[in-house]
Design a protein around this motif. Structure first.
Motif, short mmCIF file in Angstrom:
data_model
loop_
_atom_site.label_atom_id
_atom_site.label_comp_id
_atom_site.label_asym_id
_atom_site.label_seq_id
_atom_site.Cartn_x
_atom_site.Cartn_y
_atom_site.Cartn_z
N LEU A 99 40.52 33.40 47.83
CA LEU A 99 39.58 34.31 47.17
C LEU A 99 38.19 34.03 47.73
CD1 LEU A 99 38.78 36.37 44.93
CD2 LEU A 99 38.49 34.38 43.40
N SER A 132 36.50 49.79 43.07
CA SER A 132 36.74 48.46 43.65
C SER A 132 35.51 47.58 43.61
CB SER A 132 37.25 48.59 45.11
OG SER A 132 38.44 49.32 45.16
N SER A 187 36.94 39.52 48.21
CA SER A 187 38.07 39.58 49.13
C SER A 187 39.11 38.57 48.70
CB SER A 187 37.61 39.28 50.57
OG SER A 187 38.71 39.24 51.46
N ALA A 188 40.40 38.96 48.77
CA ALA A 188 41.47 38.06 48.36
C ALA A 188 42.70 38.31 49.22
CB ALA A 188 41.80 38.24 46.88
N HIS A 189 43.59 37.34 49.25
CA HIS A 189 44.84 37.51 50.00
C HIS A 189 45.94 36.61 49.45
CE1 HIS A 189 43.44 33.83 52.10
NE2 HIS A 189 44.73 33.59 52.22
N GLY A 201 46.61 41.98 50.62
CA GLY A 201 45.18 41.75 50.45
C GLY A 201 44.42 42.11 51.70
N ASP A 202 43.44 41.30 52.06
CA ASP A 202 42.61 41.55 53.23
C ASP A 202 43.11 40.73 54.40
OD1 ASP A 202 41.13 43.14 51.58
OD2 ASP A 202 39.46 41.73 51.36
N ARG A 241 42.72 46.34 54.44
CA ARG A 241 42.89 45.98 53.03
C ARG A 241 44.13 46.71 52.52
NH1 ARG A 241 37.86 45.69 49.06
NH2 ARG A 241 37.82 43.65 50.09
#
Length: 657
Positions: free
Chosen positions: A171, A188, A196-198, A213-214, A261
């Motif tokens: 994150l 958003s 931004s998260a993944h 996520g990104d 994204r």
């Protein structure tokens, strides 16, 4: 003005000074932002040392023919590596090379390979919280007159829980100076200006990777999928063009553009075939009135900037197919993009290579072939605008420590790739032709010379140039190790190119020849717990008028105690104008790298303190002071500061989770 670059990096205790430990301080002067990102990405995604192929050593790390031969001879004599520490025993490998490869590789731990996914989640390689905070004084006009609506300070927070080549959860949030808190999930917007998260999971089965996520996608030589890890023209002349990695990686940078994204899945239906599918839907900033133009600076400080936020959407669908053979890799890349609005040129009528429309598509084929000490890299692409692009490169690793690389590229003016990022002089992979030659020569462990020459042209008009122009760029670096604790270095760069300028009549432009010549000479002296680095830089610029600048700097690093380290600089700079400005690397917070321009006349000082509170907590603080002797205001517009000096304060708290 200070340009500070925040690199997308993950960190644990061993990474605190990772870059500065594998690269000498003179090499740090030459590292471009993309190079920093490239090496940090390898550190977060290391390669299995025993599974590395010969060509991967060559293309990923830039090893010479002799260094590769020594590596192969060692494996033949002693078998597979038990530990990366064995690299110290490879004949002909100096300490810098051993540290570089060691930091980007690993040897499998058989005790961990048998763990279940649940058990592996309990033993991450990287697990940390990183908090950055900073402000400047005095405040600029934009804050004093309430033009900027937010606070005059920036904030960043990064969280990561990751295990190499296995899983990653991250994150990243950021609030720039002047930006306001905004909670609007429908657009958003989740409080902080950028979030931004993944979630990334990898394994060895049919589904090789699942990423939500990104993220960024890397494929071929970057004509379609450029990702963010391609070096471009930077400090290493060989690795500038060799691009042998095709994969997806989580995006953790605070730069608010250039990523997907959505979701990605990589499948392996056959032993030597991999299929990667890409899907993305992302809101973008834009002028959305009579005409729609994309804005990519990511700033939302004023009412006007906030009005442009998340005005349009971009949907992207595509994929890549890889086929791997013993010495040949073949790939096919496809990407389809669709904007929610029609993108208009507006007043931009200077170049046919500026995007206009609602849809774009790209299709390409790439191949890499390896034969003995020669490697071939190429990609050919076509866009829906009718243009084609190609790049053909050859890497030759000779004996006696000599490596050569040749690359020829051609990008049509109507070739457009929204996510492309290949070797180029301009920021876009379009409207350019060029021929690149790179060289690296090592003489034992004490002497190194490397450099490149790039001949390029823009056949069609570019921004602020009425017709096409051409140019030449040269850059070299040499280093001599005098003894065990003293090294000398000399960096030289120059360019010569055409440029159109506007004279008294605003509508009349004239072509001039613009020339820049820079040289940096310095020494690195390491003695016990103290490191000294004196540096002299000069810059001669010739255009419509001649301009000269120089910089004198003294850097000192000292390990005061086991848990306290100090880095400081005293520098004097003098330039005739902005054209003769000089850039110099400055130490900053962990994984915040500063390359500010020095121009005008004055002094620059900074002090960086790193204090280890405990095994889990580390605190870093930085103060910098800039004093100008030739002005009473700093900056311009809403960023103008009343006075001839400024202070910058930054702080970082790192917690190992």
């Amino acid at each position: 003005m200070t340009h500070t670059l925040c690199i997308n990096a993950q960190s644990n205790d061993e990474e605190l000074l990772w870059l500065q430990s594998i690269f000498s301080k003179d090499k740090m002067e030459l590292l471009s932002p993309k190079e920093v990102d490239y090496w940090l990405a390898f550190h977060r995604n290391p390669r299995n040392l025993n599974k590395l192929k010969t060509w991967e050593l060559q293309t990923l790390f830039g090893l010479t023919y002799e260094e590769i031969s020594s590596f192969k001879a060692y494996k033949k004599s002693f078998g597979a590596f038990v530990s990366t520490n064995e690299l110290k025993r490879v004949e002909g490998w100096n300490d810098d090379l051993v540290q570089l490869v060691k930091s980007c590789t690993y040897v499998s731990n058989f005790n961990e390979e048998g763990l279940s996914r649940k058990e592996q989640l309990k033993v991450p390689d990287l697990h940390y919280s990183l908090t950055n905070f900073g402000f400047s004084t005095p405040a600029s006009k934009g804050f004093l007159q309430n033009h900027y609506l937010g606070a005059p300070a920036y904030f960043q927070q990064k969280l990561l829980w990751s295990k190499r080549n296995n899983y990653s959860f991250g994150l990243t949030i950021q609030q720039d100076k002047g930006e306001v808190w905004d909670w609007n999930p429908s657009k958003s917007h989740f409080g902080f200006d950028f979030t931004s998260a993944h979630i990334n999971v990898q394994n060895d089965g049919f589904i090789r990777q699942l990423l939500i996520g990104d993220y960024q996608m890397i494929g071929g030589q970057g004509l379609v999928f450029g990702g963010g890890y391609f070096l471009g023209k930077g400090g290493d002349p060989i690795l500038n063009i060799t691009r042998a990695v095709s994969e997806a990686r989580p995006y953790t940078s605070v730069t608010e553009s250039g990523f997907f994204r959505g979701g990605l899945v990589a499948l392996q239906p056959l032993n030597n075939v991999k299929l990667t599918l890409v899907g993305s839907y992302k809101k973008l900033d834009a002028y959305a009135s009579d005409t729609t133009r994309v804005v990519s600076n990511g700033l939302h400080r004023t009412a006007t900037e906030i009005e442009k936020r998340s005005q349009i959407a971009l949907m992207s669908v595509g994929g890549r197919v890889d086929s791997h053979f013993k010495a040949l890799n073949i790939g096919c890349n496809f990407l389809r993009n669709q904007y929610s609005n029609y993108i208009d040129l507006g007043s931009r009528k200077d170049s046919l290579s500026v995007f206009e429309g609602k849809y774009s598509s790209n299709l390409s084929l790439d191949f890499n072939y390896y034969w003995r000490n020669i490697s071939f890299f190429s990609e050919v692409a076509r866009s829906s605008f009718g243009g084609t692009a190609f790049i053909f490169s050859t890497y030759v690793s000779l004996k006696k420590g000599l490596d050569l690389v040749f690359s020829y590229r051609g990008y049509d003016h109507n070739y457009l790739s929204l996510f492309g990022n290949s070797l180029s002089e301009s920021t876009n992979t379009t409207n350019e032709e060029g021929f690149y030659i790179g060289l690296k020569w090592k003489k034992g462990k004490k002497f190194l010379v490397e450099g490149y020459l790039d001949l390029y042209s823009f056949p069609f008009p570019t921004y602020r140039n009425d017709v096409g122009v051409e140019g030449i760029e040269f850059r070299s670096r040499s280093k001599l190790k005098v003894n065990s604790n003293t090294s000398l270095f000399l960096n030289i760069s120059m360019f010569d190119r055409g440029k159109y300028i506007t004279q008294e009549d605003y509508f009349k432009s004239v072509l001039i020849q613009e020339t820049s010549q820079k040289a940096t000479f310095g020494a690195l002296i390491e003695e016990h717990r103290i490191t000294l680095k004196p540096v002299v830089q000069v810059h001669l610029y010739q255009g419509l008028e001649e301009s000269f600048g120089y910089l004198l700097a003294q850097d000192v690093s000292a390990q005061l105690f086991d848990n306290l380290k100090i880095d400081t600089r005293v520098a004097y700079f003098s330039t005739d104008d902005y054209n003769s400005r000089l850039y110099s690397y400055e130490k900053n917070l962990q994984y915040v790298f500063s390359f500010p321009p020095y121009y005008g006349r004055g002094w620059k000082n900074y002090v960086l303190l790193k204090y280890k509170l405990s095994k889990r907590f580390r605190l870093t603080g930085r103060w910098s002071y800039t004093f100008y002797q030739d002005r009473e205001e700093i900056g311009s517009g809403w960023d103008e500061i009343d006075g001839n000096s400024k202070h910058d304060f930054t702080f970082q708290l790192k917690v190992s989770l």
